[in-house]
Design a protein around this motif. Structure first.
Motif, mmCIF file in Angstrom:
data_model
loop_
_atom_site.group_PDB
_atom_site.id
_atom_site.type_symbol
_atom_site.label_atom_id
_atom_site.label_comp_id
_atom_site.label_asym_id
_atom_site.label_seq_id
_atom_site.Cartn_x
_atom_site.Cartn_y
_atom_site.Cartn_z
ATOM 1 N N LEU A 196 -12.327 108.227 48.694
ATOM 2 C CA LEU A 196 -11.152 107.974 47.855
ATOM 3 C C LEU A 196 -11.549 107.847 46.393
ATOM 4 N N VAL A 197 -12.687 107.210 46.130
ATOM 5 C CA VAL A 197 -13.164 107.073 44.758
ATOM 6 C C VAL A 197 -13.559 108.438 44.198
ATOM 7 N N ALA A 198 -14.180 109.279 45.021
ATOM 8 C CA ALA A 198 -14.519 110.627 44.571
ATOM 9 C C ALA A 198 -13.273 111.433 44.233
ATOM 10 N N ASP A 199 -12.212 111.251 45.025
ATOM 11 C CA ASP A 199 -10.945 111.919 44.715
ATOM 12 C C ASP A 199 -10.313 111.331 43.465
ATOM 13 N N LEU A 200 -10.545 110.051 43.222
ATOM 14 C CA LEU A 200 -10.053 109.428 41.988
ATOM 15 C C LEU A 200 -10.702 110.069 40.766
ATOM 16 N N LEU A 201 -11.986 110.379 40.858
ATOM 17 C CA LEU A 201 -12.661 111.053 39.750
ATOM 18 C C LEU A 201 -12.065 112.440 39.506
ATOM 19 N N ARG A 202 -11.678 113.115 40.573
ATOM 20 C CA ARG A 202 -11.021 114.421 40.391
ATOM 21 C C ARG A 202 -9.661 114.254 39.729
ATOM 22 N N ARG A 203 -8.906 113.241 40.154
ATOM 23 C CA ARG A 203 -7.572 113.045 39.575
ATOM 24 C C ARG A 203 -7.652 112.671 38.105
ATOM 25 N N ARG A 204 -8.671 111.901 37.712
ATOM 26 C CA ARG A 204 -8.825 111.513 36.317
ATOM 27 C C ARG A 204 -9.471 112.601 35.477
ATOM 28 N N GLY A 205 -9.832 113.752 36.078
ATOM 29 C CA GLY A 205 -10.361 114.875 35.322
ATOM 30 C C GLY A 205 -11.839 114.816 35.036
ATOM 31 N N LYS A 206 -12.574 113.909 35.676
ATOM 32 C CA LYS A 206 -14.013 113.811 35.429
ATOM 33 C C LYS A 206 -14.776 114.868 36.221
ATOM 34 N N THR A 207 -14.372 115.140 37.446
ATOM 35 C CA THR A 207 -14.983 116.187 38.268
ATOM 36 C C THR A 207 -13.887 117.156 38.684
ATOM 37 N N LEU A 208 -13.807 118.251 37.985
ATOM 38 C CA LEU A 208 -12.735 119.208 38.227
ATOM 39 C C LEU A 208 -13.091 120.241 39.285
ATOM 40 N N HIS A 209 -14.375 120.436 39.558
ATOM 41 C CA HIS A 209 -14.794 121.558 40.386
ATOM 42 C C HIS A 209 -15.537 121.144 41.646
ATOM 43 N N HIS A 210 -15.606 119.871 41.944
ATOM 44 C CA HIS A 210 -16.249 119.451 43.184
ATOM 45 C C HIS A 210 -15.847 118.020 43.503
ATOM 46 N N LEU A 211 -16.075 117.645 44.758
ATOM 47 C CA LEU A 211 -15.853 116.277 45.225
ATOM 48 C C LEU A 211 -17.211 115.593 45.282
ATOM 49 N N SER A 212 -17.400 114.605 44.441
ATOM 50 C CA SER A 212 -18.717 113.981 44.283
ATOM 51 C C SER A 212 -19.217 113.399 45.605
ATOM 52 N N ALA A 213 -20.512 113.575 45.841
ATOM 53 C CA ALA A 213 -21.165 113.013 47.027
ATOM 54 C C ALA A 213 -21.761 111.659 46.655
ATOM 55 N N LEU A 214 -20.911 110.656 46.528
ATOM 56 C CA LEU A 214 -21.346 109.344 46.052
ATOM 57 C C LEU A 214 -22.312 108.679 47.017
ATOM 58 N N GLN A 215 -22.083 108.836 48.306
ATOM 59 C CA GLN A 215 -22.963 108.203 49.279
ATOM 60 C C GLN A 215 -24.381 108.762 49.184
ATOM 61 N N ALA A 216 -24.518 110.031 48.871
ATOM 62 C CA ALA A 216 -25.849 110.607 48.694
ATOM 63 C C ALA A 216 -26.555 109.980 47.493
ATOM 64 N N GLY A 217 -25.788 109.670 46.442
ATOM 65 C CA GLY A 217 -26.384 108.991 45.292
ATOM 66 C C GLY A 217 -26.829 107.586 45.633
ATOM 67 N N PHE A 218 -26.029 106.862 46.418
ATOM 68 C CA PHE A 218 -26.417 105.509 46.832
ATOM 69 C C PHE A 218 -27.646 105.533 47.731
#
Length: 372
Positions: free
Chosen positions: A237-259
């Protein structure tokens, strides 16, 4: 900002790590926009993030097992952890295929949880659409009259189908049944109330920068714990929030991989400021690692496409190259199923590209390959 973060949090201390992470994430997203391997990277990221989500929950799922399970070519009986990882994978794909911000809506959250919309919203939607349904019924009746006047052979069948379709449109979705014995679900766990509380907090963060909003939203999710059996949904949901706010326009961030690759381990014993800084550093690490992975896939694509020169136009080797880039792991049955060919032909193609593929198992049977 006072509604989103407490006064004890120093915005000056958060500014530097979040600006650095935001710049790294924006640069990578812009690179992905024009990259020839963008689609392959996105498909691979789904698998990596699903495995990382289970790893962060204390469970281990091998990447190759998840790939083969998704393709329906399991080499062993799927474990409970593998089934959960596949659920994360399917959810990521579903969110990525929808418009940005869909997962944060009431309908989106209900769909991801496998339940119907709240009854109040359903009644409002039904009342609002009743006029439209009446107009459609009138048009259908008129068309039926015209058709009956021209040909009366299938009148009874047409009337039955029309009545069935009208009744199906008015039926409300059924709530998903679940175990209420207290053995699987906690009877005192109010998921609807907790989700409403999380959405309320999310609404108070609109004045924060996008990445800082994402960090605060994820921290609130882990504090409130809205869902009993799907805690991994918060990062999606947070990754989709980044898309909605225009920070990641071309992918869905893999946040768990970063953690997973971050040195810092999130803990409730740490203060909010430390957790927010750790989130920013994990995102920056994720963006830099994704950028290196994009470089590796780009180089591998160039090397593999050299083997496709002077091939006949109907050769399946270029499609096999795309399959090697899109999937983290390939096997002979997997290639044969995806490309609709015999296993002998799949083995021949793998041998042709063996100099640019790495064999992972070290065995003579049930082997698997990956791009170098």
């Amino acid at each position: 900002m006072g509604l989103a973060l407490p006064a004890s949090v120093s915005f000056e201390r958060l500014q530097a790590p979040f600006e650095s992470a935001s710049d790294a994430l924006a640069r990578f997203d812009e690179r992905l926009r024009s990259s020839p391997v963008a689609e392959a990277f996105v498909l691979r990221a789904h698998f990596h993030d699903a495995c990382a989500a289970l790893w962060c929950a204390g469970e281990f799922v091998q990447l190759e097992d998840l790939v083969l399970h998704d393709a329906g070519t399991d080499v062993r009986t799927p474990t409970h952890e593998l089934v959960r990882a596949h659920a994360v994978l399917l959810t990521r794909r579903r969110i990525a295929d929808r418009e940005p911000g869909w997962a944060l809506t009431i309908e989106g959250l209900a769909g991801l949880r496998g339940v119907s919309r709240p009854q109040g919203i359903l009644l409002e939607a039904t009342a609002a659409g009743s006029g439209a349904l009446e107009d459609e019924d009138a048009v259908e009746d008129e068309l039926e009259t015209v058709w009956r006047s021209s040909s009366g052979e299938f009148d009874e069948i047409d009337e039955l189908l029309a009545r069935t379709s009208r009744l199906a449109e008015r039926i409300a979705p059924v709530q998903r049944k679940r175990d209420d014995s207290g053995l699987v679900y906690d009877e005192d766990w109010d998921e609807e109330g907790r989700l409403a509380e999380w959405r309320e907090r999310l609404g108070d963060m609109t004045n924060l920068p996008p990445l800082m909003t994402a960090g605060a939203a994820l921290d609130a999710w882990e504090e409130i714990e809205p869902l009993q059996h799907s805690p991994w949904l918060g990062s999606l949901l947070v990754a989709d929030l980044l898309r909605r706010r225009g920070k990641t326009l071309h992918h869905l961030s893999a946040l768990q991989a970063g953690f997973r690759h971050a040195k810092y381990r999130r803990s409730r014993q740490s203060d909010l400021e430390s957790r927010m800084i750790a989130f920013a550093r994990a995102v920056e690490l994720m963006a830099k690692a994704d950028s290196k992975e994009l470089d590796r896939l780009t180089l591998a694509r160039e090397l593999l496409l050299r083997k496709c020169k002077d091939r006949r136009t109907n050769s399946r080797l270029p499609r096999f190259v795309d399959l090697c880039l899109e999937s983290p792991v390939v096997t002979v049955p997997f290639v044969a199923k995806e490309l609709r060919m015999s296993q002998q032909a799949a083995t021949t193609m793998i041998d042709e590209l063996s100099s640019n593929l790495r064999e992972l198992t070290g065995r003579r049977r049930y082997r698997a390959w990956a791009v170098i």
